[in-house]
Write a protein that holds these residues in place. Sequence first.
Motif, PDB file in Angstrom:
ATOM      1  N   VAL A  62       0.815  -1.219   0.000  1.00  0.00           N
ATOM      2  CA  VAL A  62       0.000   0.000   0.000  1.00  0.00           C
ATOM      3  C   VAL A  62       0.846   1.266   0.000  1.00  0.00           C
ATOM      4  O   VAL A  62       0.575   2.210  -0.742  1.00  0.00           O
ATOM      5  N   LYS A  63       1.900   1.294   0.822  1.00  0.00           N
ATOM      6  CA  LYS A  63       2.736   2.483   0.973  1.00  0.00           C
ATOM      7  C   LYS A  63       4.108   2.252   0.337  1.00  0.00           C
ATOM      8  O   LYS A  63       4.528   1.112   0.139  1.00  0.00           O
ATOM      9  N   GLU A  64       4.787   3.348   0.018  1.00  0.00           N
ATOM     10  CA  GLU A  64       6.122   3.236  -0.556  1.00  0.00           C
ATOM     11  C   GLU A  64       7.046   2.428   0.354  1.00  0.00           C
ATOM     12  O   GLU A  64       7.917   1.694  -0.118  1.00  0.00           O
ATOM     13  N   ALA A  65       6.836   2.557   1.665  1.00  0.00           N
ATOM     14  CA  ALA A  65       7.669   1.821   2.620  1.00  0.00           C
ATOM     15  C   ALA A  65       7.513   0.314   2.465  1.00  0.00           C
ATOM     16  O   ALA A  65       8.433  -0.448   2.792  1.00  0.00           O
ATOM     17  N   ASP A  66       6.367  -0.133   1.949  1.00  0.00           N
ATOM     18  CA  ASP A  66       6.137  -1.560   1.751  1.00  0.00           C
ATOM     19  C   ASP A  66       7.020  -2.112   0.629  1.00  0.00           C
ATOM     20  O   ASP A  66       7.328  -3.315   0.612  1.00  0.00           O
ATOM     21  N   PHE A  67       7.401  -1.235  -0.292  1.00  0.00           N
ATOM     22  CA  PHE A  67       8.174  -1.675  -1.448  1.00  0.00           C
ATOM     23  C   PHE A  67       9.679  -1.599  -1.225  1.00  0.00           C
ATOM     24  O   PHE A  67      10.438  -2.268  -1.927  1.00  0.00           O
ATOM     25  N   GLU A  68      10.103  -0.781  -0.298  1.00  0.00           N
ATOM     26  CA  GLU A  68      11.536  -0.551  -0.105  1.00  0.00           C
ATOM     27  C   GLU A  68      12.332  -1.826   0.144  1.00  0.00           C
ATOM     28  O   GLU A  68      13.398  -2.020  -0.467  1.00  0.00           O
ATOM     29  N   PRO A  69      11.889  -2.749   1.015  1.00  0.00           N
ATOM     30  CA  PRO A  69      12.664  -3.983   1.221  1.00  0.00           C
ATOM     31  C   PRO A  69      12.759  -4.837  -0.044  1.00  0.00           C
ATOM     32  O   PRO A  69      13.776  -5.499  -0.273  1.00  0.00           O
ATOM     33  N   LEU A  70      11.702  -4.825  -0.869  1.00  0.00           N
ATOM     34  CA  LEU A  70      11.694  -5.616  -2.095  1.00  0.00           C
ATOM     35  C   LEU A  70      12.710  -5.079  -3.090  1.00  0.00           C
ATOM     36  O   LEU A  70      13.506  -5.830  -3.668  1.00  0.00           O
ATOM     37  N   ILE A  71      12.679  -3.762  -3.274  1.00  0.00           N
ATOM     38  CA  ILE A  71      13.593  -3.126  -4.220  1.00  0.00           C
ATOM     39  C   ILE A  71      15.030  -3.247  -3.741  1.00  0.00           C
ATOM     40  O   ILE A  71      15.945  -3.547  -4.524  1.00  0.00           O
ATOM     41  N   GLU A  72      15.242  -3.041  -2.443  1.00  0.00           N
ATOM     42  CA  GLU A  72      16.585  -3.137  -1.879  1.00  0.00           C
ATOM     43  C   GLU A  72      17.140  -4.545  -2.044  1.00  0.00           C
ATOM     44  O   GLU A  72      18.315  -4.726  -2.403  1.00  0.00           O
ATOM     45  N   ALA A  73      16.316  -5.556  -1.790  1.00  0.00           N
ATOM     46  CA  ALA A  73      16.774  -6.941  -1.913  1.00  0.00           C
ATOM     47  C   ALA A  73      17.193  -7.257  -3.341  1.00  0.00           C
ATOM     48  O   ALA A  73      18.244  -7.865  -3.587  1.00  0.00           O
ATOM     49  N   CYS A  74      16.373  -6.834  -4.307  1.00  0.00           N
ATOM     50  CA  CYS A  74      16.682  -7.077  -5.724  1.00  0.00           C
ATOM     51  C   CYS A  74      17.958  -6.384  -6.148  1.00  0.00           C
ATOM     52  O   CYS A  74      18.855  -6.989  -6.733  1.00  0.00           O
ATOM     53  N   HIS A  75      18.055  -5.106  -5.847  1.00  0.00           N
ATOM     54  CA  HIS A  75      19.198  -4.316  -6.303  1.00  0.00           C
ATOM     55  C   HIS A  75      20.496  -4.723  -5.615  1.00  0.00           C
ATOM     56  O   HIS A  75      21.563  -4.688  -6.222  1.00  0.00           O
ATOM     57  N   LYS A  76      20.406  -5.147  -4.368  1.00  0.00           N
ATOM     58  CA  LYS A  76      21.614  -5.578  -3.654  1.00  0.00           C
ATOM     59  C   LYS A  76      22.156  -6.874  -4.246  1.00  0.00           C
ATOM     60  O   LYS A  76      23.364  -7.013  -4.462  1.00  0.00           O
ATOM     61  N   VAL A  77      21.277  -7.820  -4.521  1.00  0.00           N
ATOM     62  CA  VAL A  77      21.690  -9.109  -5.069  1.00  0.00           C
ATOM     63  C   VAL A  77      22.291  -8.956  -6.461  1.00  0.00           C
ATOM     64  O   VAL A  77      23.228  -9.659  -6.830  1.00  0.00           O
ATOM     65  N   HIS A  78      21.774  -8.000  -7.250  1.00  0.00           N
ATOM     66  CA  HIS A  78      22.177  -7.879  -8.648  1.00  0.00           C
ATOM     67  C   HIS A  78      23.109  -6.705  -8.914  1.00  0.00           C
ATOM     68  O   HIS A  78      23.288  -6.295 -10.073  1.00  0.00           O
ATOM     69  N   ASN A  79      23.688  -6.148  -7.874  1.00  0.00           N
ATOM     70  CA  ASN A  79      24.682  -5.074  -8.038  1.00  0.00           C
ATOM     71  C   ASN A  79      24.146  -3.898  -8.843  1.00  0.00           C
ATOM     72  O   ASN A  79      24.826  -3.353  -9.719  1.00  0.00           O
ATOM     73  N   VAL A  80      22.916  -3.514  -8.550  1.00  0.00           N
ATOM     74  CA  VAL A  80      22.329  -2.337  -9.191  1.00  0.00           C
ATOM     75  C   VAL A  80      22.730  -1.118  -8.365  1.00  0.00           C
ATOM     76  O   VAL A  80      22.393  -1.036  -7.184  1.00  0.00           O
ATOM     77  N   PRO A  81      23.444  -0.167  -8.936  1.00  0.00           N
ATOM     78  CA  PRO A  81      23.953   0.961  -8.151  1.00  0.00           C
ATOM     79  C   PRO A  81      22.891   1.995  -7.804  1.00  0.00           C
ATOM     80  O   PRO A  81      21.894   2.147  -8.527  1.00  0.00           O
ATOM     81  N   HIS A  82      23.091   2.667  -6.701  1.00  0.00           N
ATOM     82  CA  HIS A  82      22.245   3.803  -6.328  1.00  0.00           C
ATOM     83  C   HIS A  82      22.984   5.060  -6.767  1.00  0.00           C
ATOM     84  O   HIS A  82      24.025   5.422  -6.207  1.00  0.00           O
ATOM     85  N   LEU A  83      22.456   5.740  -7.788  1.00  0.00           N
ATOM     86  CA  LEU A  83      23.133   6.904  -8.350  1.00  0.00           C
ATOM     87  C   LEU A  83      22.825   8.161  -7.541  1.00  0.00           C
ATOM     88  O   LEU A  83      21.736   8.285  -6.967  1.00  0.00           O
ATOM     89  N   PRO A  84      23.772   9.097  -7.485  1.00  0.00           N
ATOM     90  CA  PRO A  84      23.517  10.360  -6.770  1.00  0.00           C
ATOM     91  C   PRO A  84      22.426  11.178  -7.450  1.00  0.00           C
ATOM     92  O   PRO A  84      22.051  10.915  -8.609  1.00  0.00           O
ATOM     93  N   ASP A  85      21.916  12.170  -6.756  1.00  0.00           N
ATOM     94  CA  ASP A  85      20.787  12.960  -7.256  1.00  0.00           C
ATOM     95  C   ASP A  85      21.071  13.600  -8.610  1.00  0.00           C
ATOM     96  O   ASP A  85      20.178  13.681  -9.466  1.00  0.00           O
ATOM     97  N   GLU A  86      22.303  14.052  -8.819  1.00  0.00           N
ATOM     98  CA  GLU A  86      22.617  14.713 -10.088  1.00  0.00           C
ATOM     99  C   GLU A  86      22.611  13.727 -11.267  1.00  0.00           C
ATOM    100  O   GLU A  86      22.611  14.142 -12.432  1.00  0.00           O
ATOM    101  N   LYS A  87      22.591  12.426 -10.967  1.00  0.00           N
ATOM    102  CA  LYS A  87      22.549  11.399 -12.007  1.00  0.00           C
ATOM    103  C   LYS A  87      21.183  10.703 -12.060  1.00  0.00           C
ATOM    104  O   LYS A  87      21.039   9.653 -12.673  1.00  0.00           O
ATOM    105  N   ARG A  88      20.188  11.309 -11.441  1.00  0.00           N
ATOM    106  CA  ARG A  88      18.886  10.676 -11.313  1.00  0.00           C
ATOM    107  C   ARG A  88      18.276  10.313 -12.657  1.00  0.00           C
ATOM    108  O   ARG A  88      17.580   9.294 -12.782  1.00  0.00           O
ATOM    109  N   GLU A  89      18.532  11.105 -13.685  1.00  0.00           N
ATOM    110  CA  GLU A  89      17.978  10.816 -15.003  1.00  0.00           C
ATOM    111  C   GLU A  89      18.593   9.565 -15.617  1.00  0.00           C
ATOM    112  O   GLU A  89      18.056   9.009 -16.576  1.00  0.00           O
ATOM    113  N   GLU A  90      19.738   9.131 -15.091  1.00  0.00           N
ATOM    114  CA  GLU A  90      20.417   7.933 -15.579  1.00  0.00           C
ATOM    115  C   GLU A  90      20.175   6.739 -14.663  1.00  0.00           C
ATOM    116  O   GLU A  90      20.907   5.746 -14.706  1.00  0.00           O
TER     117      GLU A  90
END
Length: 267
Positions: A62-90
């Motif tokens: 229901v809330k964005e907080a409900d999705f955060e663990p799912l997204i974090e788990a996926c991105h951590k396992v697959h080495n998906v980087p968290h880009l800085p704000d100035e690179k948000r479009e990428e």
Amino acid sequence: MNNSRRSFLKYAGVAAAAVAATPVVRAVASSGGAAHGPEVGKLPTQKIAGRWAMVVDTRKLVKEADFEPLIEACHKVHNVPHLPDEKREEEIKWIWTDEFEHTFPEFMSRWPKGRVPTTLNKPYLLLCNHCEYPPCVRVCPTKATFQRADGIVLMDFHRCIGCRYCMAGCPYGARSFNFSDPRAYLTEEEINMEFPTRVQGVVEKCNFCAERLAKGLRPACVEASKGALLFGDLDDPSSEVSRAVRNNFVIRRKPELGTQPNVYYIV
């Protein structure tokens, strides 16, 4: 003994050994190599699926907080980087969220002035749909993106030339392009050595955790969802995804396109 007879006997011996090993190979294949019963976090059966599918129970997210663990788990396992704000479009994303009107635009005409009912006005999980008829595969000139027999659409990062035809062909916006080197935004402590990192100039996306399925494990997001995501073989009528699709009102994204997505949403 002449050379031809010696060669014949050698190859006959190899063939006999292969025949003798066949029952063992079949036994290992049918059990997925597992000698014991299912473990926590593993799929109930260790087998090759006819068609892998995912069911998203939107009632439990229901809330964005409900999705955060799912997204974090996926991105951590697959080495998906968290880009800085100035690179948000990428931004590189394998799974993410969006509003109902962008997730299911075909339903917007059902309500006056496009006003979404309050019960539906919330975030929705998005990812590659692993379509039965994937347009991205058809347009890729190097076959860097391809479809397995079990329906999973994968990327061969070494064959990708960065033409982005697959991005243009995908009607769901499920692919990201590495405009810059993603490794520059990952520390040594963050890198999962069991999954390859990518380089600048290639496309990437969700792979239904194919590398985890090979070990009998569920996708990382499914494990982190606490029951909000279901995963299994849609061709198996006894699987939990088959039962969920059969017993609930489910919708898929952009059904009018005929791609036959293998991600279903309970609404």
